[in-house]
Design a protein around this motif. Sequence first.
Motif, PDB file in Angstrom:
ATOM      1  N   TYR B  91     -19.972 -56.059   8.202  1.00 19.87           N
ATOM      2  CA  TYR B  91     -21.075 -56.146   8.930  1.00 19.87           C
ATOM      3  C   TYR B  91     -21.946 -55.203   9.295  1.00 19.87           C
ATOM      4  O   TYR B  91     -23.356 -55.136   9.216  1.00 19.87           O
ATOM      5  N   VAL B  92     -21.249 -53.898   9.343  1.00 23.15           N
ATOM      6  CA  VAL B  92     -21.731 -52.697   9.641  1.00 23.15           C
ATOM      7  C   VAL B  92     -22.736 -52.193   8.405  1.00 23.15           C
ATOM      8  O   VAL B  92     -23.820 -51.982   8.577  1.00 23.15           O
ATOM      9  N   THR B  93     -22.123 -52.471   7.170  1.00 25.15           N
ATOM     10  CA  THR B  93     -22.780 -51.973   6.210  1.00 25.15           C
ATOM     11  C   THR B  93     -23.940 -52.919   5.799  1.00 25.15           C
ATOM     12  O   THR B  93     -25.201 -52.423   5.075  1.00 25.15           O
ATOM     13  N   VAL B  94     -24.136 -54.040   6.120  1.00 23.78           N
ATOM     14  CA  VAL B  94     -25.132 -54.959   6.032  1.00 23.78           C
ATOM     15  C   VAL B  94     -26.324 -54.215   6.573  1.00 23.78           C
ATOM     16  O   VAL B  94     -27.474 -54.255   5.856  1.00 23.78           O
ATOM     17  N   PHE B  95     -26.383 -53.838   7.726  1.00 21.81           N
ATOM     18  CA  PHE B  95     -27.257 -52.976   8.325  1.00 21.81           C
ATOM     19  C   PHE B  95     -27.533 -51.683   7.918  1.00 21.81           C
ATOM     20  O   PHE B  95     -28.726 -51.216   7.763  1.00 21.81           O
ATOM     21  N   ALA B  96     -26.334 -50.982   7.793  1.00 22.59           N
ATOM     22  CA  ALA B  96     -26.530 -49.412   7.505  1.00 22.59           C
ATOM     23  C   ALA B  96     -27.289 -49.285   6.023  1.00 22.59           C
ATOM     24  O   ALA B  96     -27.830 -48.411   5.739  1.00 22.59           O
ATOM     25  N   PHE B  97     -26.592 -50.152   5.244  1.00 25.57           N
ATOM     26  CA  PHE B  97     -27.648 -50.323   3.868  1.00 25.57           C
ATOM     27  C   PHE B  97     -28.802 -51.006   3.857  1.00 25.57           C
ATOM     28  O   PHE B  97     -29.794 -50.604   3.480  1.00 25.57           O
ATOM     29  N   GLY B  98     -28.502 -52.308   3.931  1.00 29.45           N
ATOM     30  CA  GLY B  98     -29.598 -53.433   3.612  1.00 29.45           C
ATOM     31  C   GLY B  98     -30.655 -53.135   4.720  1.00 29.45           C
ATOM     32  O   GLY B  98     -31.942 -52.796   4.153  1.00 29.45           O
ATOM     33  N   LEU B  99     -30.465 -53.031   5.928  1.00 31.19           N
ATOM     34  CA  LEU B  99     -31.726 -53.052   6.911  1.00 31.19           C
ATOM     35  C   LEU B  99     -32.264 -51.437   6.720  1.00 31.19           C
ATOM     36  O   LEU B  99     -33.465 -51.624   6.508  1.00 31.19           O
ATOM     37  N   THR B 100     -31.544 -50.334   6.434  1.00 31.45           N
ATOM     38  CA  THR B 100     -32.164 -49.134   6.369  1.00 31.45           C
ATOM     39  C   THR B 100     -33.099 -49.236   5.219  1.00 31.45           C
ATOM     40  O   THR B 100     -34.051 -48.645   5.232  1.00 31.45           O
ATOM     41  N   LEU B 101     -32.480 -49.529   4.027  1.00 26.32           N
ATOM     42  CA  LEU B 101     -33.236 -49.622   2.630  1.00 26.32           C
ATOM     43  C   LEU B 101     -34.569 -50.290   3.055  1.00 26.32           C
ATOM     44  O   LEU B 101     -35.619 -50.048   2.291  1.00 26.32           O
ATOM     45  N   ALA B 102     -34.274 -51.745   3.290  1.00 30.87           N
ATOM     46  CA  ALA B 102     -35.444 -52.492   3.609  1.00 30.87           C
ATOM     47  C   ALA B 102     -36.695 -51.850   4.319  1.00 30.87           C
ATOM     48  O   ALA B 102     -37.780 -51.702   4.003  1.00 30.87           O
ATOM     49  N   LEU B 103     -36.384 -51.376   5.533  1.00 28.69           N
ATOM     50  CA  LEU B 103     -37.257 -50.207   6.430  1.00 28.69           C
ATOM     51  C   LEU B 103     -38.028 -49.319   5.527  1.00 28.69           C
ATOM     52  O   LEU B 103     -39.136 -49.069   5.472  1.00 28.69           O
ATOM     53  N   LEU B 104     -37.263 -48.706   4.777  1.00 28.44           N
ATOM     54  CA  LEU B 104     -37.820 -47.513   3.908  1.00 28.44           C
ATOM     55  C   LEU B 104     -38.560 -47.821   2.939  1.00 28.44           C
ATOM     56  O   LEU B 104     -39.709 -47.277   2.811  1.00 28.44           O
ATOM     57  N   LEU B 105     -38.236 -49.092   2.170  1.00 28.00           N
ATOM     58  CA  LEU B 105     -39.165 -49.451   1.241  1.00 28.00           C
ATOM     59  C   LEU B 105     -40.560 -50.150   1.991  1.00 28.00           C
ATOM     60  O   LEU B 105     -41.389 -49.983   1.260  1.00 28.00           O
ATOM     61  N   PHE B 106     -40.352 -50.693   3.057  1.00 27.08           N
ATOM     62  CA  PHE B 106     -41.356 -51.345   3.751  1.00 27.08           C
ATOM     63  C   PHE B 106     -42.337 -50.324   4.127  1.00 27.08           C
ATOM     64  O   PHE B 106     -43.658 -50.418   3.920  1.00 27.08           O
ATOM     65  N   GLU B 107     -41.886 -49.362   4.935  1.00 28.15           N
ATOM     66  CA  GLU B 107     -42.737 -48.405   5.655  1.00 28.15           C
ATOM     67  C   GLU B 107     -43.401 -47.390   4.335  1.00 28.15           C
ATOM     68  O   GLU B 107     -44.408 -46.887   4.320  1.00 28.15           O
ATOM     69  N   GLY B 108     -42.496 -47.171   3.345  1.00 27.70           N
ATOM     70  CA  GLY B 108     -43.051 -46.147   2.281  1.00 27.70           C
ATOM     71  C   GLY B 108     -43.926 -47.057   1.248  1.00 27.70           C
ATOM     72  O   GLY B 108     -44.472 -46.471   0.316  1.00 27.70           O
ATOM     73  N   LYS B 109     -44.040 -48.398   1.388  1.00 24.82           N
ATOM     74  CA  LYS B 109     -44.559 -49.252   0.423  1.00 24.82           C
ATOM     75  C   LYS B 109     -44.201 -48.853  -0.968  1.00 24.82           C
ATOM     76  O   LYS B 109     -44.930 -49.009  -1.913  1.00 24.82           O
ATOM     77  N   PHE B 110     -43.015 -48.749  -1.086  1.00 25.20           N
ATOM     78  CA  PHE B 110     -42.222 -48.604  -2.407  1.00 25.20           C
ATOM     79  C   PHE B 110     -41.818 -49.929  -2.978  1.00 25.20           C
ATOM     80  O   PHE B 110     -41.488 -50.848  -2.176  1.00 25.20           O
ATOM     81  N   GLY B 111     -42.092 -49.990  -4.307  1.00 21.60           N
ATOM     82  CA  GLY B 111     -41.523 -51.308  -4.601  1.00 21.60           C
ATOM     83  C   GLY B 111     -40.718 -51.079  -5.974  1.00 21.60           C
ATOM     84  O   GLY B 111     -39.631 -50.521  -5.907  1.00 21.60           O
ATOM     85  N   GLY B 112     -41.166 -51.776  -6.821  1.00 21.92           N
ATOM     86  CA  GLY B 112     -40.621 -51.870  -8.440  1.00 21.92           C
ATOM     87  C   GLY B 112     -39.086 -51.300  -8.606  1.00 21.92           C
ATOM     88  O   GLY B 112     -38.216 -51.686  -8.461  1.00 21.92           O
ATOM     89  N   LEU B 113     -39.431 -49.862  -9.012  1.00 16.74           N
ATOM     90  CA  LEU B 113     -38.349 -49.256  -9.771  1.00 16.74           C
ATOM     91  C   LEU B 113     -37.197 -48.972  -8.689  1.00 16.74           C
ATOM     92  O   LEU B 113     -35.852 -49.259  -9.010  1.00 16.74           O
ATOM     93  N   PHE B 114     -37.333 -48.751  -7.383  1.00 14.16           N
ATOM     94  CA  PHE B 114     -36.439 -48.659  -6.418  1.00 14.16           C
ATOM     95  C   PHE B 114     -35.781 -49.761  -6.327  1.00 14.16           C
ATOM     96  O   PHE B 114     -34.488 -49.851  -6.206  1.00 14.16           O
ATOM     97  N   PHE B 115     -36.377 -50.842  -5.930  1.00 13.15           N
ATOM     98  CA  PHE B 115     -35.981 -52.239  -5.874  1.00 13.15           C
ATOM     99  C   PHE B 115     -34.999 -52.413  -6.732  1.00 13.15           C
ATOM    100  O   PHE B 115     -33.757 -53.058  -6.729  1.00 13.15           O
ATOM    101  N   THR B 116     -35.286 -52.176  -8.095  1.00 16.11           N
ATOM    102  CA  THR B 116     -34.546 -52.806  -9.281  1.00 16.11           C
ATOM    103  C   THR B 116     -33.270 -51.993  -9.353  1.00 16.11           C
ATOM    104  O   THR B 116     -32.204 -52.743  -9.435  1.00 16.11           O
TER     105      THR B 116
END
Lengths: 355, 307
Positions: B91-116
């Motif tokens: 449950y800790v990793t859900v946020f440590a990995f998932g939420l952190t990455l989601a926020l970074l992609l969202f704020e940086g407006k990065f998509g495609g390759l990183f997501f893949t």
Amino acid sequence: MTDTALSSPSEPFRPVRGTQSGRLGRPARVFIATFLIIYTFVTLVPFYFLFVRSFVPTKDSTRLHLWIPKPEEISMDSQFGNLATFYKIDVSHFKREMGITGYINSSLTLKEVATDFNLPEDKVKAYYQSYITYNGIYSIFAAGKFFNHIFGTVFVAVVSIVIGGFLGLATGSALAGFRKRWHLWVYYLYLLQISIAPIMIILPTYLIMTRVLNLYDSYLALILLYIKGGALSTMVFTTYAASIPKDLRESVEIDGGSFPTYFFRVLLPLARTPFAVYASISLPVIWNDLLYGFLFLSPEKFTVIPMVTQYTGTFATNLQATYSGLLFATLPLLAVYLVFQRLFMRAALAGAVKG
Amino acid sequence: MSAPKKLLTTERKRTLWEVVFVAPQLILYVGLTIVPLLISIPIVLTNRANFTDLTVDAVGLSNFVNIFQFPLSDIFFSALARTVLLTFLNYVTVFAFGLTLALLLFEGKFGGLFFTIIYLPYMLSGFGVGILLIMLFSRDQGSLNLLFMEMGVLKTPFDIKDPSITAVALPLVLGWRYAGFNMALFLSGLLSIPIETIEASRVDGASYLQRLRYVYLPQIVPSIIIATIFCLIGSFGVFDEAVGLGAFYGNPAAEFFAISVFKMGFGTAIGQQIGTLAEGMTMALVVFVPLTLMAAYLVRLQKRLQY
């Protein structure tokens, strides 16, 4: 209004790029990009090691390898029988290749085998050399069964996804709009599925499958379990069906068409997007499943992941074969993923999330 | 009078067709999800030893007592403790990995390759995660062990057979595997926030943390709930990963709850029978029924929040 789960099909499918407004400063953006580049690099490290280790001989595995090692030369003094055991070499294949019909004493060295059977030493050496270099890959392909397992898995996955998608759409077409109380009840019954772990009901499921349905060692057992429906497929297809404009349905009714006409003429032909979402979320689950294949199939029919478990064992001697097996069991799915990456992304952003 | 009559029949016809369309999958679903749940109830009241046991006697509630008593309690509690710890760390990793990455992609407006690439590990099987752990952290031949030793970062290698190493390494690698999955859950929540809302908070001069707390968080609560359900049910059901770690080949660190349940049902096949089938079903019900109820409640809560 309970039909908003995925209601406007265009909305959840917005690409990530360029959807948010915002004026993030350049330094911040560079910082984020750097972090992401490092993370994605780290993400790929385990895959890289898996690839390299598929080429590292088991007895050399205690040394660090950052790239495929240069194969060690096979010694002609190695014992024939030892090699066969260690590298899981099919002796009859060797005999066919070399044109030997007689019995080979397993305590003979390769040199002795060559002289006894009048074979050029180079030929014997070349045969064994390839086993040493690509041992893991040879071990999994040598038995000639690897492709059977792959085809079996592809068969199960394709049939399950096609039928499961069709049944899911049928469910969704009826439930769409929740016009009646029982629609909602059925919908919630399907939603319950995400809170039921397979292991919770595996013992009674096994009882039903083998004792009531008599489906042991049949792909049908797996297919039934994969098409039985669940939260995801019901959510995706119900929302899709609810998003179809009422006019379309009314025009079918005015033309005297019944519900099946509407289903086959309108809903089915337009269902490509929800089907793709359903398929791309189901495929990795089906392909990577261990439990069902392991329980309901015999080893000859195993799907890929149960098959790979066979390379591990109490004293897993051939690590190289284990890693190669895992690599080649994963590659087909990885290929599909990379080809359809945009689709997978859209599905991941739309799928279970909005339920 | 003919018009309403006709309406009635069309309505009835439609209901009939709806039943016809819902029935095939519903029969399968009920037969293979709900019925198994129901038939395990009479079985847990018996002493049924295995799947072929023909001499079955009613024993009342004694199975519920047995699992809390020696020798089963040892297996039950240690597997449960291990699984609870895993669930928490996952449950800790859900946020440590998932939420952190989601926020970074969202704020940086990065998509495609990183997501893949971030989503890529999800294509690896759970069993593969177990194998990978052995490949990376096995004491003698773990690639990362060897690499860290070579670099001088590590003096004594990690040993994946050591329960405390598995307890940390497994959730870490699971976090890596589900990073993209959880990221997508959170990202889709973030993407559904109206742009005007975010703009307004900017104009008001809210700091990033304030925006996170008062704008993003309330909007992604449905995503958080879904991620919680997946993590809860998934972690308690961890099976494939444990098999990859050698749970059937004497790695006690991999004895998670699902493995114990499996061994009580199918142990004979792998030569490690413990308890009876009925006791196995009892164990599964005792642990999972509360979890299922909790998850079902969360699903309801999530639904209510959304509309």
